[in-house]
Every structure is written in C-alpha cells, then in structure tokens.
Write a protein that holds these residues in place. Structure first.
Motif: not given
Length: 373
Positions: A175-183, A337-354
């Motif tokens: 997972g990744v912390d998409t709140v902390r790691f954000h544009p 590329h930056g926008r596409a990368g952000r969109a690609a990982v938005e659903g990969r939260t630690w909650e979902a992976l946990g």
C-alpha cells in the motif's frame, strides 16, 4: 485473529520490511485483530513507545560493515512469545534469520504460517560477496517451502520464487499513503533552496548501499539545468558524495518532510536492479512525479513505460541519463506522466492492501481447517 508478526526489521529501522510490518500491525489493530510483533533488538530503548501493539525484541548484532542493519541471534523468546500470544497465525516478514526461528516454532506448535517475500537475498549475495546465490535460495526454499502460503509483491518476484521451486505463491503488493504522499505537498520554498537557478530537480530516495547502484546517477549530475538530490543514508554515502559532483545530499528524511521532498521533485530516479517491489517508486507516483527506473523486478509492475514514467535497462548509466534528459526537456510530458502515475496508485491504499492480506490469512486458516477435518 491473534497474529504474530515475526519480522527481520521494524521501526525505528527505515526500510521496506520494517515499513510493511508496521503498516500490517496498524491495520490489524484497526480491524479489531490482536497482533504481536517479534523483531531484532535495537539500541533505542524507547523505540516501541509509539508501536501499535506489543513488541518482543530478540537479541541482535549489527551487520559487519553495515551497522544500520541488525541481525537477530538465536533465541528461545520467539517460540515462547508465539505460544504465550496464543497465535492463530504467524506472519513471517522477509524471513531469513529470525523468520526461520518463527517458522520452526509455528510448525512445532501446529500454527499456520504466511511468509512474505520482500528481499532479493540472492541479488544481495551477488553484490556483496560475488557468490552465495545458491545458498541464499536454499535457505529461502526451506522457510517458504514450510509456510502454508508465500506472498510475493510483484510479478517478477512470483516468477523468481516459482522458478526456484517454491510453491503456494500468491501476489500481494504494497500500500501507499496517498494522503501524505500527494502532489499538494509540493513546496516552492524548498524548491528555491534546492534549485536556486530553477534547475530541474531529479531525486533518489532510499538506502545508500552498493546494491542500490546510486552511482549510476553520475550522468544525470552532468546534465545542464539539472540538479540531483539524494535522500537517504547508508555505508555508500561517503563514496557517493565524491562520485556524484554537484548533487545535494539531504540525509535520512521521513514523514511529512519526506513527502514534501517527493512532491517537490520534477523526476524521481530509482537505480537499484534488485527490488522485489520498490515502495519509493510508488510514493513518487502518489506525489505526482514521473519515474525513471530499471526494467527489472518490482518497477516492471509499477511503471507504465511512456505513460507514468520510463523504464531503462538495469545498470546502464547512459540509458538512465538519456531518460532523465528526455523528461527534463519536456515539462508537458513530466506533468502528464505525473498525473497518470497519481491516478494509477490512488486505489492502492494500505487499507485496501491490508484487507487483501487479511483475506489471505482467512483462506489459509480455512485450508488448515479443511485438512484437519
């Protein structure tokens, strides 16, 4: 569930195994489960003050030549802690030394075990001693072969494990912390400090160790209008300061400060060829930063070449330099590329992976029950 996480590393250590073990423990607590962590002892006596659950520390020694890494010593505490916790399942995080003790204890107690493959130990053996790959794979086969299920973080890792005779392998990412790691964490003041003449900021974040091949950034350092920023620490730091003229070395950074650095980069460059996943690539993508990474291991799953970043041949400084130069010359491509990368990982939260991990636990428990019946 009562789960014991036997991990080769745990905070305050900063690495993929430690971070994943911490996030796993946190998620189990949030979901109402009862985890216990068993990890090597560290020098800081207050290291576990903020841990989400109880932590049992096992005596350890610093790895010769790399004191930031500690290796657990044989101890009866592992089996005793698993038994005292009345564990339903044992989670082995990056098992190699302490994890072998955990697997042995789980087998003796009749408790199912899930082994999480996280470190390319054979690759490390090649890097540090030039041999020993066979011995590394024999040890990995022994512990993973005894586990009820092995979870590998990438397609490449699944392939490697199966090619070396390890069965019952399933893919489980990170997972990744998409709140902390954000544009939105981009910091103009920090950019002015690091690039006072408006240079394109190209950053590496991670351990500074031989297997990471940070020296490959030498070509990027020579590009006009580019400033290389290196975040991290490790035994290679002194040599890299000499090898990468003009680079800014920021040392070890964590938390919100690290997130600001990620989001303030224009390009993230990863160099290591032995990544089973590569969490920093995912954190850069969450920060809206295009990625240049080797076409090997975990980055093959993470980086969509030409859409979220660029993949280059591993160990090729010229190819890495050319990829950085291409992105440095095209602000529009970087932004896309930056926008596409952000969109690609938005659903990969630690909650979902946990939750996905808990699903694996429940499947293993059901399989054990079915066999016993």
């Amino acid at each position: 569930m009562r789960v014991v996480i036997v991990t080769e590393s745990f905070p305050p250590d900063i690495n993929g195994v430690a971070h994943c073990a911490l996030q796993t423990a946190r998620h189990l607590v949030r979901r109402g489960h009862a985890p216990l962590v068993i990890a090597p002892a560290v020098a800081d006596q207050d290291a576990d003050a903020d841990a989400p659950c109880a932590v049992v520390r096992v005596p350890s020694l610093p790895l010769p030549g790399y004191p930031q890494v500690r290796v657990a010593l044989p101890s009866r505490r592992v089996a005793a802690a698993i038994a005292a916790h009345r564990a339903d399942l044992v989670h082995l995080a990056g098992p190699f030394v302490l994890g072998v003790r955990g697997m042995t204890a789980a087998a003796r107690l009749g408790i199912p075990a899930v082994a999480v493959y996280q470190t390319d130990l054979a690759g490390y053996a090649r890097t540090y001693v030039g041999t020993g790959e066979g011995a590394a794979w024999r040890r990995l086969r022994a512990v993973h072969g005894a586990a009820d299920r092995t979870l590998a973080p990438s397609t490449a890792a699944v392939r490697d494990l199966e090619a070396h005779g390890i069965g019952r392998v399933r893919r489980w990412g990170r997972g990744v912390d998409t709140v902390r790691f954000h544009p939105g964490a981009r910091d103009t003041a920090l950019r002015r400090e690091l690039a006072p003449d408006g240079e394109v900021l190209v950053g590496y974040v991670g351990r500074l160790a031989p297997e990471k091949r940070v020296d490959l950034l030498v070509g990027a350092c020579a590009l006009p209008g580019v400033r290389v920023v290196v975040v991290g620490d490790g035994p290679s730091a002194p040599a890299l300061r000499t090898a990468l003229p003009g680079a800014r070395f920021l040392g070890r950074r964590t938390g919100d400060e690290l997130a600001r650095i990620f989001a303030s980069l224009d390009v993230f460059a990863h160099t290591g060829p032995y990544e089973t996943f590569c969490q920093t690539v995912q954190e850069a993508m969450a920060s809206g930063v295009p990625v240049v990474a080797p076409a090997a291991g975990g980055p093959l799953d993470l980086v969509d070449h030409g859409r979220t970043g660029l993949l280059v041949p591993p160990g090729d400084p010229g190819a890495l330099r050319a990829a950085v130069a291409d992105l440095a010359a095209s602000p529009g491509t970087r932004a896309a590329h930056g926008r596409a990368g952000r969109a690609a990982v938005e659903g990969r939260t630690w909650e979902a992976l946990g939750d996905e991990l808990i699903g694996h636990y429940l499947e293993v428990l059901r399989e054990r029950t079915a066999v016993a019946a």
